[in-house]
Scaffold this motif. Structure first.
Motif, mmCIF file in Angstrom:
data_model
loop_
_atom_site.group_PDB
_atom_site.id
_atom_site.type_symbol
_atom_site.label_atom_id
_atom_site.label_comp_id
_atom_site.label_asym_id
_atom_site.label_seq_id
_atom_site.Cartn_x
_atom_site.Cartn_y
_atom_site.Cartn_z
ATOM 1 N N SER A 15 -23.133 -15.883 -12.944
ATOM 2 C CA SER A 15 -22.007 -16.710 -12.511
ATOM 3 C C SER A 15 -20.753 -15.854 -12.363
ATOM 4 O O SER A 15 -20.624 -14.793 -12.976
ATOM 5 C CB SER A 15 -21.766 -17.830 -13.524
ATOM 6 N N VAL A 16 -19.828 -16.335 -11.546
ATOM 7 C CA VAL A 16 -18.579 -15.623 -11.302
ATOM 8 C C VAL A 16 -17.562 -16.041 -12.353
ATOM 9 O O VAL A 16 -17.301 -17.231 -12.534
ATOM 10 C CB VAL A 16 -18.036 -15.904 -9.891
ATOM 11 N N SER A 17 -17.007 -15.031 -13.058
ATOM 12 C CA SER A 17 -16.018 -15.337 -14.088
ATOM 13 C C SER A 17 -14.617 -14.940 -13.672
ATOM 14 O O SER A 17 -13.644 -15.343 -14.304
ATOM 15 C CB SER A 17 -16.370 -14.615 -15.384
ATOM 16 N N GLY A 18 -14.512 -14.135 -12.649
ATOM 17 C CA GLY A 18 -13.186 -13.703 -12.236
ATOM 18 C C GLY A 18 -13.247 -12.891 -10.954
ATOM 19 O O GLY A 18 -14.304 -12.771 -10.321
ATOM 20 N N ILE A 19 -12.129 -12.306 -10.573
ATOM 21 C CA ILE A 19 -12.027 -11.530 -9.328
ATOM 22 C C ILE A 19 -11.224 -10.270 -9.619
ATOM 23 O O ILE A 19 -10.182 -10.315 -10.272
ATOM 24 C CB ILE A 19 -11.327 -12.349 -8.218
ATOM 25 N N MET A 20 -11.764 -9.148 -9.151
ATOM 26 C CA MET A 20 -10.992 -7.905 -9.199
ATOM 27 C C MET A 20 -10.235 -7.759 -7.880
ATOM 28 O O MET A 20 -10.838 -7.756 -6.808
ATOM 29 C CB MET A 20 -11.886 -6.687 -9.414
ATOM 30 N N VAL A 21 -8.937 -7.618 -8.003
ATOM 31 C CA VAL A 21 -8.078 -7.443 -6.829
ATOM 32 C C VAL A 21 -7.687 -5.973 -6.744
ATOM 33 O O VAL A 21 -7.137 -5.417 -7.694
ATOM 34 C CB VAL A 21 -6.821 -8.321 -6.921
ATOM 35 N N SER A 22 -8.028 -5.341 -5.632
ATOM 36 C CA SER A 22 -7.599 -3.965 -5.360
ATOM 37 C C SER A 22 -6.691 -4.007 -4.145
ATOM 38 O O SER A 22 -7.029 -4.626 -3.130
ATOM 39 C CB SER A 22 -8.802 -3.063 -5.069
ATOM 40 N N ALA A 23 -5.546 -3.384 -4.273
ATOM 41 C CA ALA A 23 -4.570 -3.464 -3.177
ATOM 42 C C ALA A 23 -3.879 -2.129 -3.003
ATOM 43 O O ALA A 23 -3.774 -1.330 -3.930
ATOM 44 C CB ALA A 23 -3.539 -4.562 -3.445
ATOM 45 N N SER A 24 -3.441 -1.922 -1.797
ATOM 46 C CA SER A 24 -2.674 -0.712 -1.476
ATOM 47 C C SER A 24 -1.571 -1.101 -0.503
ATOM 48 O O SER A 24 -1.831 -1.699 0.543
ATOM 49 C CB SER A 24 -3.586 0.348 -0.856
ATOM 50 N N ASP A 25 -0.332 -0.784 -0.878
ATOM 51 C CA ASP A 25 0.815 -1.087 -0.025
ATOM 52 C C ASP A 25 0.869 -0.036 1.086
ATOM 53 O O ASP A 25 1.100 1.139 0.836
ATOM 54 C CB ASP A 25 2.093 -1.058 -0.847
ATOM 55 N N VAL A 26 0.607 -0.468 2.312
ATOM 56 C CA VAL A 26 0.558 0.457 3.448
ATOM 57 C C VAL A 26 1.689 0.182 4.421
ATOM 58 O O VAL A 26 1.564 0.434 5.623
ATOM 59 C CB VAL A 26 -0.815 0.352 4.156
ATOM 60 N N THR A 27 2.791 -0.336 3.892
ATOM 61 C CA THR A 27 3.927 -0.629 4.760
ATOM 62 C C THR A 27 4.425 0.614 5.467
ATOM 63 O O THR A 27 4.661 0.615 6.684
ATOM 64 C CB THR A 27 5.057 -1.251 3.936
ATOM 65 N N ASP A 28 4.550 1.686 4.710
ATOM 66 C CA ASP A 28 5.015 2.931 5.327
ATOM 67 C C ASP A 28 4.005 3.442 6.344
ATOM 68 O O ASP A 28 4.377 4.020 7.370
ATOM 69 C CB ASP A 28 5.245 3.997 4.247
ATOM 70 N N LYS A 29 2.725 3.206 6.083
ATOM 71 C CA LYS A 29 1.701 3.659 7.021
ATOM 72 C C LYS A 29 1.819 2.936 8.355
ATOM 73 O O LYS A 29 1.640 3.554 9.415
ATOM 74 C CB LYS A 29 0.295 3.426 6.442
ATOM 75 N N VAL A 30 2.129 1.635 8.280
ATOM 76 C CA VAL A 30 2.231 0.869 9.514
ATOM 77 C C VAL A 30 3.482 1.275 10.285
ATOM 78 O O VAL A 30 3.438 1.464 11.502
ATOM 79 C CB VAL A 30 2.240 -0.641 9.207
ATOM 80 N N THR A 31 4.597 1.403 9.593
ATOM 81 C CA THR A 31 5.842 1.726 10.286
ATOM 82 C C THR A 31 5.898 3.170 10.751
ATOM 83 O O THR A 31 6.529 3.503 11.727
ATOM 84 C CB THR A 31 7.036 1.430 9.361
ATOM 85 N N LEU A 32 5.259 4.058 10.011
ATOM 86 C CA LEU A 32 5.235 5.478 10.397
ATOM 87 C C LEU A 32 3.784 5.928 10.495
ATOM 88 O O LEU A 32 3.320 6.804 9.761
ATOM 89 C CB LEU A 32 5.989 6.325 9.354
ATOM 90 N N ARG A 33 3.039 5.296 11.396
ATOM 91 C CA ARG A 33 1.593 5.483 11.437
ATOM 92 C C ARG A 33 1.204 6.931 11.714
ATOM 93 O O ARG A 33 0.280 7.452 11.112
ATOM 94 C CB ARG A 33 0.990 4.574 12.525
ATOM 95 N N GLN A 34 1.889 7.565 12.602
ATOM 96 C CA GLN A 34 1.500 8.921 12.960
ATOM 97 C C GLN A 34 1.630 9.879 11.781
ATOM 98 O O GLN A 34 0.723 10.654 11.502
ATOM 99 C CB GLN A 34 2.363 9.419 14.124
#
Length: 820
Positions: A286-305
Motif C-alpha cells: 500500500s502507498v503510505s506517502g509520496i517522495m517529492v523531488s524538485a529542482s528550481d530551473v528558473t534560471d535555466k529557463v530564462t538563461l537557457r543557453q
C-alpha cells in the motif's frame, strides 16, 4: 535494545503488535498445590492439576516452571524446549543455569529479584545469547516471570516463565529502522530538493535544506503540517491534484519546467520546476506517502543557453564516476553498502561484505599508515578521506578513494559514518604513466642535440633542455629570469617578439628563423617552432618548442639560390632557342608540304591528259596503271594536307576569339551539305555555348568529327548524329588528366555508325593509326590526332566511347573560362 522494558508485547505473523496479559492465577491455584514430582500431596492426580499440566504442555508459547532459589526446572513444555534447543531430560530436575549457562549473566539477577520480592517481571524484546542448533545465537524474547507461592503468600517457592521468541520480528524492525534512517539521510543530505509527504492529507514528514530554500520556509514551519496549509496558493494550481493522483494510482509522475507560484516576502513569485512525485510503499504494497523531488530551473529557463553549457560541462564532469555508498555503525561495526562497493572490492554486486573484510583487503603497507590513521583522525574531525590500495582475490592491486562524514550525538560521541568510495585505479595508473612519460621526456629532451623548451599558457618559458643551456652558457633559471630575447641577435629581436606575441594571442603555431648567441659570442641561425598544447576544455595549457640549428643549411641555401638563378637564366636562353627552332621546323614543314604538292599536281595533270588523248592507244592494263597512279597521287596530296593541318595545330598562333559554337557548327554543316544530303544524314544539336576559341581550329575539329561519323556508317542505315552539350564536375570525368576540383563544359558527338572496340580508344588518337583497311574506308589516319591536338590547345580533354556495330561517341571536355 533496552533490556529493562516492562511491557509485554507479542508480534504476530502479519507484523501487527498485540498486548498479551498473562494471568498468573492458574499458576497460583494449581501449581502451588503440586508435589515436587507434579502429583497432589496425597499422591493422586487431581483433575485440576492434570488439566493445568496439559494446558502448559500444549501452550503455543514457551512455558517452564522453576522451583527454589536454585531455579530447578520442574517442567518445561515442548514450545520452550524447541526455543532453547534442549531435551526434557537435559532440563527437568536440574538447575536452569546448569543446562543454559549462557543466559545466567542476564537472567539470574531478574529471577532472583522476582523470587525475593514476589513481583512479576515483564520483558519486551529482551536480548539474550543462546547456544542452540550448534552455535551461539542472539535472540529476542517477550516474557513474563510470575512468582509461585506456597501456602505462605509472602514467600515465593518458584517462578513460572512464559516466553515468546520475537527474534525475526526484532531483526526485521531493526533492518527497517536502519533502512528508514538511511533513506532519511539520503533525503536530507541529497543535493537535490526532496521532501516526504505522508498519508492522503499530504502531511510534510521530511524536507531537506534544498527543498526548504525553494519553499522559503524553515523546517519548524513545515514539519507535521499539511502541504495545502503551508501553501494555500497551490489549491488553484495543478500540483495538489497530481499528488492525489500519484497517491491513488501508485504511479510515478514527472514534470519538466512546470510553472508554479509560491507566496513569499515579496508576494507570489513565479518559479519553473523540474519535479518528480514517487509513491512510497509499505510492506503490504500500500502507498503510505509520496517522495517529492524538485529542482528550481528558473534560471535555466530564462538563461537557457548559459545553463545548457553549464549542464553539458556538469554532465561531462560527473559521467562515469560510478560512486559506491556506505553507512557504518561505529559502535557495532556493522556496515550497509551499495552493490557498487562490492564490485570495487572484486566481488559480484550482490555480495555483502563486512567492515572487517574490507579492512583486511587493504594493502598491508597502507592499512595502518593511511587507512587506520585517517579513521582515527575522522573520529576527531568528522571528516574521513584517504586514497589507498586494496588487493582483490586474484591478487591484483587496485586504488580506491574514500570520502566520509562522521555523525556525532549530542555528547559529541561518534555514532555513524556515511561516505562514498570510487575506484581510482585508472587515474593512479595514468598519474604513474604521466610521471614516467615526463621522466622519459626530460631524459629524451636532454639527449637531443636540438634545443627543447616549454612555456606556460602566457608564453613565459619555464623549461630548457641541456643542449640549450650548454649552447648559451646560461642555466635554465638565468634564462627564465633574464628572458630568452637576450640570446636573439639584436636585428632579429623585434620580429621574434612580435611573432611570438601574435602566436600566443591567436593560439597558432609559432615558427621563425633567427640567430641565437652562443656562449663564445658567435651567432648561428636556428629555426624555432612552438605548438600549443590544449587541456580537456580546449584552452591552451602550455607551449612546447624546439630550436633546430640550420646555420649550415642556411648558408648552403643561399649558395644554392645563387646557382638556381644562374641555371634559370641558362634555361631561359635554351627555351628561347627551342622556340625559335620549333618555329623554323614548323615553317620547314609548311614549306615542304606546300612544295610537295606541286609535282603531285603535275603528275595528276599529265596522267589525266594521257588518259584523255591516248585513251584509244592504251591497253586495259595501261589504263589501270594510270588510274592507280592518279589514286595514289590523290592520297599523297590528302596526306600532305593533313600533315600540314597537324603541323599548324601544333605551332600556329593561338588567337582566341569569343565565338558562338552554334555558328561554327552551322558553317561545318554547310561545307558538308552535299555529303549530308547524299547520305540522307540527320544531325541534331543542343544549344552550344559561346567560348573563347581558335575559330579555324574549332571548325576543323567539328569538321573531322562529323565527317568521320558520315564516313563510318553502318550498312543499310542512314547516319544519325546527335550533338549534346552540358556541364560536368572534374571528379566525374574518367580521364587521367581531369582536375577533380574544376568544372567543365562538354560537347559530345554520338553516331550510329560501325563503332569500334573499346580497347582501341587510345590508339585512334595517334598519327597514322587506322582500325580499318584503306579499301574499306578512305583516310590518312591523322584526323583524330588533329582533333586531340586542337582540344589540348584549348586546355581540354577528349574521350571516345565505342560499341562495335552500334556506334561511337566522342566527348570534348573544356574547362570554364575562369578556370582554363
Amino acid at each position: 535494545m533496552d533490556k529493562s522494558k516492562q511491557s509485554y508485547q507479542q508480534t504476530s505473523e502479519n507484523g501487527a503488535i498485540h498486548s498479551n496479559e498473562v494471568n498468573p492465577a492458574p499458576a497460583r491455584t494449581a501449581a502451588n498445590n503440586l508435589a515436587p514430582d507434579g502429583s497432589a500431596p496425597d499422591g493422586s492426580a487431581p483433575d485440576g492439576e492434570s488439566k493445568f499440566r496439559n494446558t502448559v504442555k500444549q501452550a503455543p508459547v514457551g512455558m517452564i516452571i522453576l522451583r527454589g532459589e536454585d531455579f530447578v526446572v520442574e517442567m518445561a513444555n515442548d514450545a520452550y524446549l524447541h526455543i532453547v534447543d534442549r531435551t526434557e531430560e537435559q532440563l527437568v530436575g536440574k538447575s536452569l543455569f546448569a543446562s543454559l549457562p549462557e543466559v545466567r549473566e542476564h537472567v539470574e539477577p531478574i529471577l532472583l529479584n522476582v523470587f525475593h520480592t514476589g513481583i512479576a517481571y515483564h520483558g519486551n524484546e529482551f536480548e539474550v545469547t543462546l547456544r542452540r542448533f550448534g552455535r551461539p545465537q542472539i535472540c529476542y524474547f517477550n516474557f513474563v516471570y510470575q512468582p509461585l507461592f506456597d501456602d505462605n503468600p509472602g514467600n515465593a517457592s518458584g517462578i513460572i516463565v512464559v516466553a515468546t521468541e520475537v527474534t525475526q520480528q526484532v531483526l526485521s524492525k531493526q533492518a527497517l529502522q536502519r533502512s528508514e534512517n538511511h533513506f532519511r539521510n539520503l533525503v536530507t543530505q541529497s543535493q537535490f530538493a526532496k521532501a516526504i509527504l505522508k498519508g492522503p492529507e499530504l502531511v510534510i514528514s521530511i524536507a531537506n535544506e534544498s527543498m526548504l530554500n525553494i519553499w522559503r520556509r524553515s523546517l519548524d514551519e513545515v514539519v507535521g503540517r499539511r502541504l495545502i496549509d503551508i501553501f494555500p496558493e497551490l489549491e488553484e494550481q495543478k500540483f495538489i491534484g497530481l499528488l492525489n493522483e500519484v497517491y491513488q494510482t501508485a504511479r510515478i509522475h514527472r514534470g519538466n519546467e512546470a510553472v508554479t507560484y509560491v507566496d513569499g516576502p515579496g508576494g507570489l513569485k513565479r518559479h519553473y520546476l523540474d519535479f518528480q512525485y514517487a509513491p512510497i510503499f509499505e510492506v503490504d504494497g500500500s502507498v503510505s506517502g509520496i517522495m517529492v523531488s524538485a529542482s528550481d530551473v528558473t534560471d535555466k529557463v530564462t538563461l537557457r543557453q548559459q545553463f545548457a553549457e553549464a549542464a553539458d560541462r556538469l554532465s561531462l564532469a560527473t559521467e562515469g564516476t560510478r560512486l559506491a555508498t556506505w553507512d557504518l555503525n561505529i559502535k557495532t561495526g556493522q556496515i550497509i553498502h551499495s552493490g557498487r562497493l562490492a564490485v570495487i572490492f572484486g566481488y559480484d554486486e550482490t555480495a555483502v561484505l563486512s567492515h572487517r573484510e574490507m579492512r583486511d583487503q587493504v594493502h598491508p603497507e597502507d592499512r595502518q599508515a593511511i587507512v587506520e590513521r585517517a579513521f582515527q583522525a575522522a573520529l576527531q574531525t568528522g571528516v574521513y578521506v584517504y586514497e589507498a590500495r586494496i588487493i582483490h582475490r586474484d591478487q591484483s592491486v587496485h586504488w580506491i578513494r574514500t570520502q566520509g562524514k562522521v555523525l556525532f550525538d549530542e555528547a559529541h560521541v561518534p555514532q555513524r559514518m556515511l561516505g562514498t568510495m570510487m575506484d581510482i585505479t585508472d587515474r593512479k595508473e595514468s598519474e604513474l604513466a604521466l610521471k614516467t612519460i615526463e621522466d622519459k621526456f626530460r631524459t629524451l629532451a636532454d639527449s637531443l642535440p636540438q634545443f627543447v623548451w616549454t612555456a606556460d599558457a602566457n608564453g613565459n618559458l619555464n623549461y630548457f633542455n641541456r643542449s640549450m643551456t650548454n649552447y648559451s652558457g646560461h642555466t635554465g633559471e638565468e634564462i627564465e629570469r633574464s628572458g630568452w630575447l637576450q640570446l636573439v641577435h639584436p636585428d632579429d629581436q623585434e620580429e621574434s617578439q612580435l611573432l611570438w606575441n601574435e602566436a600566443i594571442k591567436e593560439g597558432t603555431d609559432f615558427m621563425f628563423e633567427h640567430r641565437l648567441k652562443r656562449f663564445d659570442g658567435e651567432y648561428r641561425w636556428y629555426q624555432c617552432r612552438a605548438i600549443p598544447q590544449y587541456n580537456a576544455n580546449g584552452a591552451i595549457e602550455m607551449w612546447v618548442g624546439t630550436s633546430l640549428d640550420i646555420h649550415d643549411n642556411r648558408l648552403f641555401i643561399d649558395q644554392l639560390e645563387t646557382k638556381v638563378q644562374e641555371r634559370t637564366q641558362q634555361l631561359i636562353v635554351a627555351n628561347n632557342e627551342l622556340i625559335r627552332t620549333n618555329m623554323e621546323l614548323a615553317q620547314f614543314a609548311y614549306v615542304a608540304s606546300h612544295d610537295l604538292q606541286e609535282p603531285l599536281r603535275k603528275i595528276q595533270t599529265f596522267a589525266t591528259r594521257i588518259l584523255e588523248t591516248e585513251n584509244a592507244n592504251l591497253s586495259e592494263r595501261g589504263k589501270d596503271y594510270f588510274n592507280r597512279m592518279q589514286a595514289s597521287s590523290t592520297r599523297m596530296q590528302q596526306l600532305i594536307v593533313d600533315l600540314l593541318a597537324f603541323s599548324r595545330a601544333n605551332v600556329a598562333e593561338k588567337h582566341f576569339e569569343s565565338t558562338d559554337l552554334n555558328q561554327v557548327l552551322q558553317n561545318v554543316k554547310e561545307q558538308l551539305s552535299d555529303t549530308i544530303q547524299a547520305e540522307n544524314a540527320i544531325i541534331t544539336s543542343d544549344l552550344l555555348p559561346v567560348r573563347d576559341v581558335i575559330v579555324y581550329q574549332f571548325e576543323q575539329l567539328f569538321m573531322n568529327l562529323i565527317a568521320n561519323a558520315l564516313k563510318f556508317t553502318g550498312p543499310d542505315r542512314a547516319p544519325v548524329i546527335e550533338i549534346r552539350s552540358g556541364e560536368v564536375h572534374g571528379a566525374a570525368i574518367p580521364l587521367a588528366g581531369a582536375n577533380a576540383a574544376r568544372h567543365y563544359q562538354y560537347i559530345s558527338f554520338t553516331d550510329n555508325g560501325i563503332g569500334f572496340d573499346p580497347q582501341f580508344k587510345d590508339r585512334i588518337f595517334q598519327v597514322f593509326q587506322r582500325l580499318h583497311n584503306r579499301s574499306s574506308y578512305e583516310g590518312t589516319g591523322i584526323g583524330l590526332a588533329i582533333c586531340k591536338k586542337i582540344v589540348e590547345n584549348h586546355k581540354g580533354l577528349i574521350d571516345a566511347v565505342g560499341r562495335p556495330g552500334i556506334g561511337s561517341t566522342f566527348i570534348i571536355y573544356l574547362p570554364f573560362a575562369a578556370e582554363s
